[in-house]
Design a protein around this motif. Structure first.
Motif, PDB file in Angstrom:
ATOM      1  N   ASN A 183     -14.327  -3.517 -14.255  1.00  0.00           N
ATOM      2  CA  ASN A 183     -13.346  -3.126 -15.264  1.00  0.00           C
ATOM      3  C   ASN A 183     -12.662  -4.328 -15.911  1.00  0.00           C
ATOM      4  OD1 ASN A 183     -13.997  -0.539 -14.616  1.00  0.00           O
ATOM      5  ND2 ASN A 183     -11.940   0.104 -14.051  1.00  0.00           N
ATOM      6  N   LEU A 184     -12.751  -5.479 -15.231  1.00  0.00           N
ATOM      7  CA  LEU A 184     -12.086  -6.681 -15.741  1.00  0.00           C
ATOM      8  C   LEU A 184     -13.074  -7.678 -16.337  1.00  0.00           C
ATOM      9  CD1 LEU A 184      -9.613  -7.261 -12.760  1.00  0.00           C
ATOM     10  CD2 LEU A 184      -9.016  -6.412 -15.043  1.00  0.00           C
ATOM     11  N   LYS A 185     -14.282  -7.221 -16.670  1.00  0.00           N
ATOM     12  CA  LYS A 185     -15.326  -8.129 -17.130  1.00  0.00           C
ATOM     13  C   LYS A 185     -14.932  -8.880 -18.401  1.00  0.00           C
ATOM     14  CE  LYS A 185     -17.838  -4.335 -19.408  1.00  0.00           C
ATOM     15  NZ  LYS A 185     -19.125  -3.600 -19.447  1.00  0.00           N
ATOM     16  N   GLU A 186     -14.007  -8.307 -19.166  1.00  0.00           N
ATOM     17  CA  GLU A 186     -13.523  -8.995 -20.368  1.00  0.00           C
ATOM     18  C   GLU A 186     -12.837 -10.309 -20.027  1.00  0.00           C
ATOM     19  OE1 GLU A 186     -11.256  -6.725 -23.246  1.00  0.00           O
ATOM     20  OE2 GLU A 186     -12.025  -4.865 -22.384  1.00  0.00           O
ATOM     21  N   MET A 187     -12.363 -10.415 -18.785  1.00  0.00           N
ATOM     22  CA  MET A 187     -11.648 -11.617 -18.352  1.00  0.00           C
ATOM     23  C   MET A 187     -12.591 -12.651 -17.751  1.00  0.00           C
ATOM     24  SD  MET A 187      -8.621 -10.862 -19.262  1.00  0.00           S
ATOM     25  CE  MET A 187      -7.901 -12.361 -18.623  1.00  0.00           C
ATOM     26  N   GLY A 188     -13.900 -12.410 -17.859  1.00  0.00           N
ATOM     27  CA  GLY A 188     -14.857 -13.332 -17.261  1.00  0.00           C
ATOM     28  C   GLY A 188     -15.222 -12.851 -15.876  1.00  0.00           C
ATOM     29  N   ASP A 189     -14.935 -13.650 -14.881  1.00  0.00           N
ATOM     30  CA  ASP A 189     -15.220 -13.274 -13.492  1.00  0.00           C
ATOM     31  C   ASP A 189     -13.968 -13.508 -12.646  1.00  0.00           C
ATOM     32  OD1 ASP A 189     -16.563 -12.476 -11.219  1.00  0.00           O
ATOM     33  OD2 ASP A 189     -17.392 -14.478 -10.828  1.00  0.00           O
ATOM     34  N   PRO A 190     -12.931 -12.707 -12.889  1.00  0.00           N
ATOM     35  CA  PRO A 190     -11.662 -12.946 -12.195  1.00  0.00           C
ATOM     36  C   PRO A 190     -11.716 -12.538 -10.724  1.00  0.00           C
ATOM     37  CG  PRO A 190     -11.537 -10.907 -13.406  1.00  0.00           C
ATOM     38  CD  PRO A 190     -12.868 -11.522 -13.742  1.00  0.00           C
ATOM     39  N   LYS A 191     -10.927 -13.244  -9.925  1.00  0.00           N
ATOM     40  CA  LYS A 191     -10.809 -12.862  -8.522  1.00  0.00           C
ATOM     41  C   LYS A 191      -9.908 -11.645  -8.417  1.00  0.00           C
ATOM     42  CE  LYS A 191     -11.286 -17.575  -6.752  1.00  0.00           C
ATOM     43  NZ  LYS A 191     -10.608 -18.693  -6.035  1.00  0.00           N
ATOM     44  N   VAL A 192     -10.261 -10.755  -7.518  1.00  0.00           N
ATOM     45  CA  VAL A 192      -9.439  -9.582  -7.253  1.00  0.00           C
ATOM     46  C   VAL A 192      -9.120  -9.575  -5.765  1.00  0.00           C
ATOM     47  CG1 VAL A 192      -9.318  -7.065  -7.252  1.00  0.00           C
ATOM     48  CG2 VAL A 192     -10.463  -8.261  -9.131  1.00  0.00           C
ATOM     49  N   PHE A 193      -7.852  -9.441  -5.440  1.00  0.00           N
ATOM     50  CA  PHE A 193      -7.418  -9.477  -4.047  1.00  0.00           C
ATOM     51  C   PHE A 193      -7.020  -8.074  -3.603  1.00  0.00           C
ATOM     52  CE2 PHE A 193      -6.618 -13.527  -6.060  1.00  0.00           C
ATOM     53  CZ  PHE A 193      -7.174 -14.429  -5.169  1.00  0.00           C
ATOM     54  N   LEU A 194      -7.617  -7.613  -2.520  1.00  0.00           N
ATOM     55  CA  LEU A 194      -7.315  -6.297  -1.975  1.00  0.00           C
ATOM     56  C   LEU A 194      -6.248  -6.447  -0.898  1.00  0.00           C
ATOM     57  CD1 LEU A 194     -10.976  -4.943  -1.508  1.00  0.00           C
ATOM     58  CD2 LEU A 194      -9.604  -5.078  -3.599  1.00  0.00           C
ATOM     59  N   ILE A 195      -5.156  -5.704  -1.040  1.00  0.00           N
ATOM     60  CA  ILE A 195      -4.077  -5.855  -0.052  1.00  0.00           C
ATOM     61  C   ILE A 195      -3.452  -4.505   0.300  1.00  0.00           C
ATOM     62  CG2 ILE A 195      -3.560  -8.187  -0.910  1.00  0.00           C
ATOM     63  CD1 ILE A 195      -0.857  -5.736  -1.458  1.00  0.00           C
ATOM     64  N   SER A 196      -2.798  -4.502   1.442  1.00  0.00           N
ATOM     65  CA  SER A 196      -1.920  -3.407   1.836  1.00  0.00           C
ATOM     66  C   SER A 196      -0.572  -4.027   2.146  1.00  0.00           C
ATOM     67  CB  SER A 196      -2.451  -2.687   3.078  1.00  0.00           C
ATOM     68  OG  SER A 196      -1.422  -1.917   3.677  1.00  0.00           O
ATOM     69  N   SER A 197       0.466  -3.570   1.503  1.00  0.00           N
ATOM     70  CA  SER A 197       1.801  -4.127   1.739  1.00  0.00           C
ATOM     71  C   SER A 197       2.337  -3.774   3.121  1.00  0.00           C
ATOM     72  CB  SER A 197       2.780  -3.621   0.658  1.00  0.00           C
ATOM     73  OG  SER A 197       2.415  -4.113  -0.614  1.00  0.00           O
ATOM     74  N   ASP A 199       0.122  -3.661   5.830  1.00  0.00           N
ATOM     75  CA  ASP A 199      -0.778  -4.333   6.771  1.00  0.00           C
ATOM     76  C   ASP A 199      -1.166  -5.692   6.188  1.00  0.00           C
ATOM     77  OD1 ASP A 199      -1.147  -2.284   8.847  1.00  0.00           O
ATOM     78  OD2 ASP A 199      -2.100  -1.133   7.250  1.00  0.00           O
ATOM     79  N   LEU A 200      -0.219  -6.606   6.177  1.00  0.00           N
ATOM     80  CA  LEU A 200      -0.449  -7.905   5.548  1.00  0.00           C
ATOM     81  C   LEU A 200      -1.515  -8.721   6.264  1.00  0.00           C
ATOM     82  CD1 LEU A 200       3.213  -9.010   4.708  1.00  0.00           C
ATOM     83  CD2 LEU A 200       1.588  -7.735   3.287  1.00  0.00           C
ATOM     84  N   GLU A 201      -1.718  -8.445   7.533  1.00  0.00           N
ATOM     85  CA  GLU A 201      -2.698  -9.227   8.291  1.00  0.00           C
ATOM     86  C   GLU A 201      -4.138  -8.806   7.972  1.00  0.00           C
ATOM     87  OE1 GLU A 201      -2.042  -5.518  10.601  1.00  0.00           O
ATOM     88  OE2 GLU A 201      -0.803  -6.916   9.448  1.00  0.00           O
ATOM     89  N   LYS A 202      -4.296  -7.735   7.226  1.00  0.00           N
ATOM     90  CA  LYS A 202      -5.634  -7.250   6.896  1.00  0.00           C
ATOM     91  C   LYS A 202      -6.018  -7.600   5.456  1.00  0.00           C
ATOM     92  CE  LYS A 202      -5.518  -3.221   9.992  1.00  0.00           C
ATOM     93  NZ  LYS A 202      -5.648  -1.740  10.055  1.00  0.00           N
ATOM     94  N   TYR A 203      -7.275  -7.438   5.170  1.00  0.00           N
ATOM     95  CA  TYR A 203      -7.803  -7.541   3.810  1.00  0.00           C
ATOM     96  C   TYR A 203      -7.595  -8.951   3.223  1.00  0.00           C
ATOM     97  CZ  TYR A 203      -7.184  -2.634   5.007  1.00  0.00           C
ATOM     98  OH  TYR A 203      -7.167  -1.436   5.673  1.00  0.00           O
ATOM     99  N   ASP A 204      -7.096  -9.055   1.980  1.00  0.00           N
ATOM    100  CA  ASP A 204      -7.114 -10.345   1.269  1.00  0.00           C
ATOM    101  C   ASP A 204      -5.749 -11.014   1.133  1.00  0.00           C
ATOM    102  OD1 ASP A 204      -9.853 -10.122   0.829  1.00  0.00           O
ATOM    103  OD2 ASP A 204      -9.604  -9.140  -1.121  1.00  0.00           O
ATOM    104  N   PHE A 205      -4.775 -10.585   1.895  1.00  0.00           N
ATOM    105  CA  PHE A 205      -3.435 -11.163   1.726  1.00  0.00           C
ATOM    106  C   PHE A 205      -3.430 -12.652   2.065  1.00  0.00           C
ATOM    107  CE2 PHE A 205       1.061 -11.870   2.896  1.00  0.00           C
ATOM    108  CZ  PHE A 205       1.662 -11.404   1.734  1.00  0.00           C
ATOM    109  N   GLU A 206      -4.110 -13.018   3.130  1.00  0.00           N
ATOM    110  CA  GLU A 206      -4.199 -14.434   3.513  1.00  0.00           C
ATOM    111  C   GLU A 206      -4.993 -15.225   2.476  1.00  0.00           C
ATOM    112  OE1 GLU A 206      -3.660 -17.459   6.757  1.00  0.00           O
ATOM    113  OE2 GLU A 206      -2.721 -15.587   6.174  1.00  0.00           O
ATOM    114  N   THR A 207      -6.055 -14.622   1.955  1.00  0.00           N
ATOM    115  CA  THR A 207      -6.860 -15.278   0.925  1.00  0.00           C
ATOM    116  C   THR A 207      -6.046 -15.506  -0.341  1.00  0.00           C
ATOM    117  OG1 THR A 207      -8.828 -14.158   1.777  1.00  0.00           O
ATOM    118  CG2 THR A 207      -9.011 -15.145  -0.398  1.00  0.00           C
ATOM    119  N   LEU A 208      -5.186 -14.549  -0.671  1.00  0.00           N
ATOM    120  CA  LEU A 208      -4.308 -14.699  -1.826  1.00  0.00           C
ATOM    121  C   LEU A 208      -3.390 -15.900  -1.637  1.00  0.00           C
ATOM    122  CD1 LEU A 208      -3.019 -13.751  -4.482  1.00  0.00           C
ATOM    123  CD2 LEU A 208      -1.613 -12.151  -3.138  1.00  0.00           C
ATOM    124  N   GLN A 209      -2.830 -16.023  -0.455  1.00  0.00           N
ATOM    125  CA  GLN A 209      -1.946 -17.166  -0.190  1.00  0.00           C
ATOM    126  C   GLN A 209      -2.695 -18.483  -0.307  1.00  0.00           C
ATOM    127  OE1 GLN A 209      -1.583 -18.920   3.305  1.00  0.00           O
ATOM    128  NE2 GLN A 209       0.585 -19.398   3.305  1.00  0.00           N
TER     129      GLN A 209
END
Length: 389
Positions: A183-197, A199-209
């Motif tokens: 859905n964001l292909k217009e922006m090129g190849d943007p990174k998308v971070f999956l998070i749960s507010s 469960d910060l220890e799961k998914y991409d919260f650490e990767t975002l930091q």
């Protein structure tokens, strides 16, 4: 300037500089970056995407905590609202009004929310990123500011999929991320971070930091690392290492041996700087009441709060009038005497002004005490058993 003063020799060695003037300048810059450099984080996105909950998570607060951003199933942010980090007043998180109305205009939106205030934008959405998100991102990009797409409420998606036959969490996460990127292909190849507010220890919260740390300027990076919630043992160890690397600077300035005048630092010793440094460690490591309450409720281990009883934790907590006044409240004579009494070696030396070596010792003792307490709590909470790489 040549000198045989052992404190000066020790300070120069720790700083890696050839003269006391250079070491002092370097120390002043390091301390300024630790305490005074501002960081302004804007959280925006579609109405109902969980912006306020995300803001609370970044501040280490539960939804019912004092000072938390109001949350709900309907839009609760009707105007720009600033929230200070509880223990670091130089870090501010801005909850922006939701986007997505029929009359939404990205450029007008950025003007209304005072675009230049923020260091970077978090564009949050709990579903698919839509044209409004893209319009906003393009306008931010035009202004040459950083922005990050964050897909929230992943825990809800996982719970919904768990009931299905052949459930595979990693496959579900991959599908969600690929759908967002499509859905964001217009922006090129943007990174998308999956998070749960929640469960910060799961998914991409650490990767975002980690991504933010790489892309922000160095002085902003220090503010980010201090304020970012402890969501893993890796995150905690990075914070500890950062503070360890600043001990020499605080020691030099606080001990009063610098030949270059430092505003607010007495000729003898400013132990208030020592207290401020350790208070920053306390909040950064998640040892304050708000962070411990949130963690203990999450893992259903109320006794975690009782584990924060080390001598330096108690010293900081007992002298703090309120969470928002901790730094100011701790810089008192009574608190200084309390801290000094915790370390037997300091004692009489402090009466005449704490030397570089003794100040260093006090900071090291305090940092180790706070760090080891935080490590024990994270281990008991089970955060040391998860890989975040």
């Amino acid at each position: 300037m040549e000198t045989q003063d052992p404190d000066v020799v020790e300070a120069l060695k720790a700083s890696g500089e050839s003269t006391l003037e250079k070491a002092t300048a370097k120390a002043k810059k390091a301390l300024d970056q630790l305490i005074n450099v501002s960081l302004n984080i804007a959280v925006t996105g579609k109405t109902g995407s969980g912006k306020s909950t995300f803001v609370n998570a970044l501040r280490g607060l539960g939804e019912n905590a004092a000072g938390a951003a109001p949350t709900g199933v309907t839009e609760t942010t009707m105007e720009v609202t600033m929230y200070e980090h509880p223990g670091m007043q130089n870090v501010k998180i801005w909850d922006l009004p939701g986007i997505g109305s029929p009359k939404f205009k990205a450029k007008k939106y950025l003007e209304d929310v005072k675009f230049n205030t923020y260091d970077f934008f978090i564009i949050l959405n709990s579903e698919r990123f839509m044209q409004d998100d893209i319009m906003l991102a393009k306008e931010i990009k035009k202004q040459k500011k950083l922005f990050y797409f964050v897909r929230s409420k992943i825990d809800n998606d996982i719970r919904a999929e768990e009931r299905k036959k052949g459930f595979d969490e990693q496959k579900v996460l991959s599908i969600i991320k690929e759908d967002c990127q499509k859905n964001l292909k217009e922006m090129g190849d943007p990174k998308v971070f999956l998070i749960s507010s929640f469960d910060l220890e799961k998914y991409d919260f650490e990767t975002l930091q980690n991504t933010l740390a790489k892309e922000l300027q160095e002085h902003k990076r220090l503010a980010l690392l201090q304020a970012w919630p402890v969501c893993s043992t890796e995150c905690l160890e990075k914070k500890i290492k950062m503070f360890e690397g600043l001990i020499w600077a605080v020691s030099l300035l606080s001990a009063g041996i610098a030949v270059v005048p430092v505003p607010g630092v007495s000729a003898a010793c400013d132990v208030g700087m020592v207290v401020l440094f350790l208070t920053r460690c306390y909040y950064s490591f998640g040892l304050d009441e708000g962070s411990l309450t949130r963690l203990s409720e999450k893992v259903n281990k109320p006794h975690l709060k009782e584990m924060a009883k080390s001598k330096f934790v108690v010293a900081i907590r007992e002298k703090a009038l309120t969470r928002f006044q901790a730094s100011a409240a701790l810089a008192t004579i009574a608190t200084v005497k309390y801290f000094i009494s915790l370390v037997p070696v300091v004692g009489s030396v402090a009466a005449a002004g704490i030397s570089f070596a003794t100040t260093w010792y006090l900071l090291k003792e305090g940092l180790n005490d706070l760090a080891n307490t935080a490590r024990k709590i994270k281990k008991e909470a089970g955060l040391d058993t998860i890989s975040y790489l």
